[in-house]
Enzyme design. Structure first.
Site, PDB file in Angstrom:
ATOM      1  CD  GLU A  59       3.664  -4.156  11.165  1.00 56.23           C
ATOM      2  OE1 GLU A  59       3.580  -3.318  10.240  1.00 56.23           O
ATOM      3  OE2 GLU A  59       2.684  -4.544  11.818  1.00 56.23           O
ATOM      4  CB  CYS A  87      -2.103  -6.953   9.165  1.00 53.26           C
ATOM      5  SG  CYS A  87      -0.795  -6.927   7.915  1.00 53.26           S
ATOM      6  CB  CYS A  90       3.062  -7.411   9.295  1.00 52.44           C
ATOM      7  SG  CYS A  90       2.958  -6.025   8.129  1.00 52.44           S
TER       8      CYS A  90
HETATM    9 ZN   LIG Z   1       0.795  -5.292   8.302  1.00 53.26          ZN
END
Ligand SMILES: [Zn+2]
Length: 172
Positions: A59, A87, A90
């Site tokens: 990302e 996550c 990101c």
């Molecule tokens: Zn990430």
């Protein structure tokens, strides 16, 4: 937000990009940034092992390339399409970049910050929120990730990545 057909089309491209990570033994996660006019702005894949960089997630690679292409950190009206639930790092970057939409494939029950553990991109306390489409071609992404983790021989120095649980994703 891009429609379901477009979302699948772009997810196929994101999956192609994810496969590029296999060339350097990184967890196969890929991302594409779609411009407001429906054209591709940038793409990227996980390069964490290749670059020895904890921030080199797909990302962030794609967002950086998109911002460079636009000459602006603001990605107004853009959509990020990624093969795995982002996550916390990101998801935070998605809010910071002001993207309008997020499309993702597989859930990440151990680290996901859009549905699984947190919902950072739709938290009303933050100054920007992102529209989300979840589960697009999730089976294809899951199959790619599983084949990666099961094909690798793990050694203790490989940061605890394990085949025996979906938590192998912690190594991404
Ligand atoms: Zn990430």
């Amino acid at each position: 937000m891009i429609d379901a057909t477009e979302a699948e089309r772009w997810m196929r491209d994101a999956l192609d990009e994810a496969r590029a990570a296999l060339d350097h033994d990184d967890v196969p996660v890929g991302a594409v940034v779609v411009a407001p006019d429906g054209t591709e702005l940038a793409r990227g894949h996980n390069r964490r092992e290749q670059r020895a960089d904890p921030t080199a997630h797909a990302e962030l690679e794609a967002l950086r390339a998109a911002a460079a292409a636009l000459g602006s950190w603001r990605l107004d009206g853009c959509t990020l399409v990624v093969t795995l639930e982002p996550c916390a790092m990101c998801a935070g970057a998605l809010v910071q970049s002001r993207v309008a939409g997020l499309v993702f494939a597989a859930d990440d029950p151990r680290a996901g910050a859009v549905t699984s553990l947190f919902d950072l991109v739709r938290d009303p306390r933050l100054p920007h929120r992102v529209e989300v489409r979840r589960g697009v071609l999730a089976d294809a992404s899951t199959a790619l990730l599983r084949s990666f983790f099961t094909s690798r021989r793990y050694t203790p120095q490989r940061q605890g990545a394990r085949v025996d649980e979906w938590g192998g994703l912690e190594n991404r």
